[in-house]
Design a protein around this motif. Structure first.
Motif: not given
Length: 499
Positions: A409-418, A168-178
């Protein structure tokens, strides 16, 4: 005490230590890996466009027919050990959200005799009827169930729930999915590793953007710096700051400029941790001090040698020094969390050194973005886990609110790193083990709160544009010594001053 003019001297832009424009374009092309992503991302290319990428989800039906998938589960689901999970998955709760991070909810007695099972097919039903459980199992419910299974040491059940969550999860989905995606990053997830590798290639640009866009680090650093400068006596020649975790060194750029304008000397003592290399941060600080015309000395010392090291420095110095201890912990831009035992050791040594200083003068400033410390009262891992994820859900939602869709895409990268490093499942477990003793770290050390000024609060409120944004800054704590940055009622960062 310092004068109000310090507010003008302590200007906040990112300064020359890291000088960048937010206008640069973030475009990360994720190369193909050998095997395609089982969760639905195209194996040809993972490309972040200007809009959110639609992440192809697998089916929602909760039908288990694979014997391997259920291997080891039958003994848990049967008999008296485990009952009907559905009783706990209450329909009256809001889907996709968790309790407030400050709120620990105690689980109900959810374990009662279960429905019978077969090795080839399992069908779980709600206590009141035959409706398929999946229609009531939101991702939020599954995450709660995972936390409770881990609390009761039902590892096989937790593994089955984890697999269901991963569908059910995704790196680009809704907040809880991420959040769910990052939660299990260490469990053989090639997608997460690939995303992190590609994001790391753009680390400098992503770090600059993260620090400038969001107030988490800026507010903590500005509040700490201003509190230090306000407390410095006029007749002091050298301001000696001991920094628990210097990171990239960004906190000290405005401090360098302010101390230079006061015509004082600055001494920085940086605490080394393990194999951390501080050379790059030290070089940038020296360069900035030189360009600001500041006489500055930077020294590195292990925490075990802090007391003896500072005593030697004072004996060599000759001029009167004023001590400030700076402890930043768990702020998102730091990408790592120091252990509670290291924080405790640092604070104890800071108290010892201040007690032995001339007239007991000095200050301790703590910037805390760690959700775990606020969840000490939780009696079990399940409630701790819910509160912990609630904190990072609020953090991710505040990031979404601040970043335009065109920069997804920048937000996704920031979430991944931080964000991801703080919410991985192993990290959550370690954090729970650290805080389960339940004692108040600062009360345990025996620190006394030092009041924050109204000027400091006003500056922080202006920084986050309180009234125009969803951020709120408040002051409370012991003797009004604590400033809290909240987003929609969720505390994200706390800054406290002690003596």
């Amino acid at each position: 005490m310092m004068q109000p003019e310090l507010l003008e001297q302590l200007s906040w832009p990112y300064h020359n230590i890291i000088n960048s424009s937010l206008d640069q374009e973030f475009s990360f092309s994720f190369s193909n890996t050998e095997d395609s992503y089982s969760s639905g991302i195209s194996s040809d290319q993972f490309l972040f466009t200007d809009e959110f990428v639609e992440y192809l989800m697998s089916g929602d039906e909760f039908q288990v027919t694979d014997g391997d998938y259920m291997e080891g589960l039958e003994p848990i689901l049967g008999g008296d050990q485990l009952g009907d999970v559905c009783r706990w998955l209450r329909e009256d709760e809001s889907e996709g959200s968790f309790p407030s991070p400050n709120q620990c909810t105690e689980p109900e007695d959810i374990w009662s005799p279960s429905q019978s099972t077969k090795s080839s097919e399992v069908s779980l039903t709600l206590p009141g009827g035959d409706m398929d459980i999946d229609s009531h199992l939101s991702l939020g419910h599954l995450l709660k169930a995972y936390g409770q299974a881990m609390e009761m040491e039902q590892r096989e059940l937790a593994e089955v729930i984890r697999r269901r969550i991963m569908e059910k999860v995704s790196p680009v989905g809704e907040t809880l999915e991420r959040l769910g995606f990052h939660l299990f990053q260490s469990v053989g997830m090639t997608e997460e590793e690939h995303l992190l590798q590609e994001s790391s290639k753009n680390f400098k640009a992503v770090f600059k953007a993260f620090y400038q866009i969001f107030p988490y680090g800026k507010l903590a650093h500005f509040t700490a710096n201003l509190a230090i400068l306000e407390a410095v006596p006029e007749n002091i020649e050298t301001i000696h700051i001991v920094d628990f975790d210097v990171g990239e060194g960004v906190q000290w750029a405005p401090m360098i400029e302010s101390v230079a304008s006061l015509r004082k000397t600055l001494r920085l003592t940086l605490i080394k941790s393990g194999e951390d290399l501080l050379g790059e941060a030290t070089r940038r600080l020296y360069d900035h001090a030189r360009s600001s015309g500041l006489n500055m000395k930077v020294e590195e010392v292990g925490i075990e040698d802090l007391v003896s090291g500072i005593k030697k420095m004072k004996n060599r110095g000759g001029r009167r020094e004023w001590l400030a201890f700076n402890c930043m912990v768990g702020l998102p831009h730091m990408r790592k969390g120091r252990s509670r035992s290291h924080v405790r050791e640092f604070l104890r040594k800071a108290k010892e050194l201040l007690a032995n200083s001339e007239n007991n003068e000095g200050i301790i400033v703590i910037g805390d973005g760690d959700a775990g410390e606020r969840l000490r009262s939780c009696s079990g891992y399940g409630s701790f886990f819910e509160g912990y994820l609630s904190h990072y859900q609020a953090l991710c939602e505040s990031m979404e609110w601040n970043v335009a869709v065109s920069l997804a895409e920048a937000r996704i990268a920031m979430e991944s790193l931080f964000v991801a490093p703080f919410i991985s499942s192993p990290f959550c477990l370690r954090k729970w083990e650290e805080v389960r003793e339940g004692s108040d770290l600062y009360a345990e050390i025996g620190l006394n709160g030092q009041r924050l000024t109204k000027e400091n609060l006003v500056e922080a409120q202006e920084m986050v544009r309180e009234g125009e944004s969803l951020y709120v800054v408040t002051i409370g704590g012991q003797n009004n010594n604590e400033m809290v940055l909240e987003w929609r009622g969720n505390p994200l960062v706390r800054v406290s001053t002690w003596r």
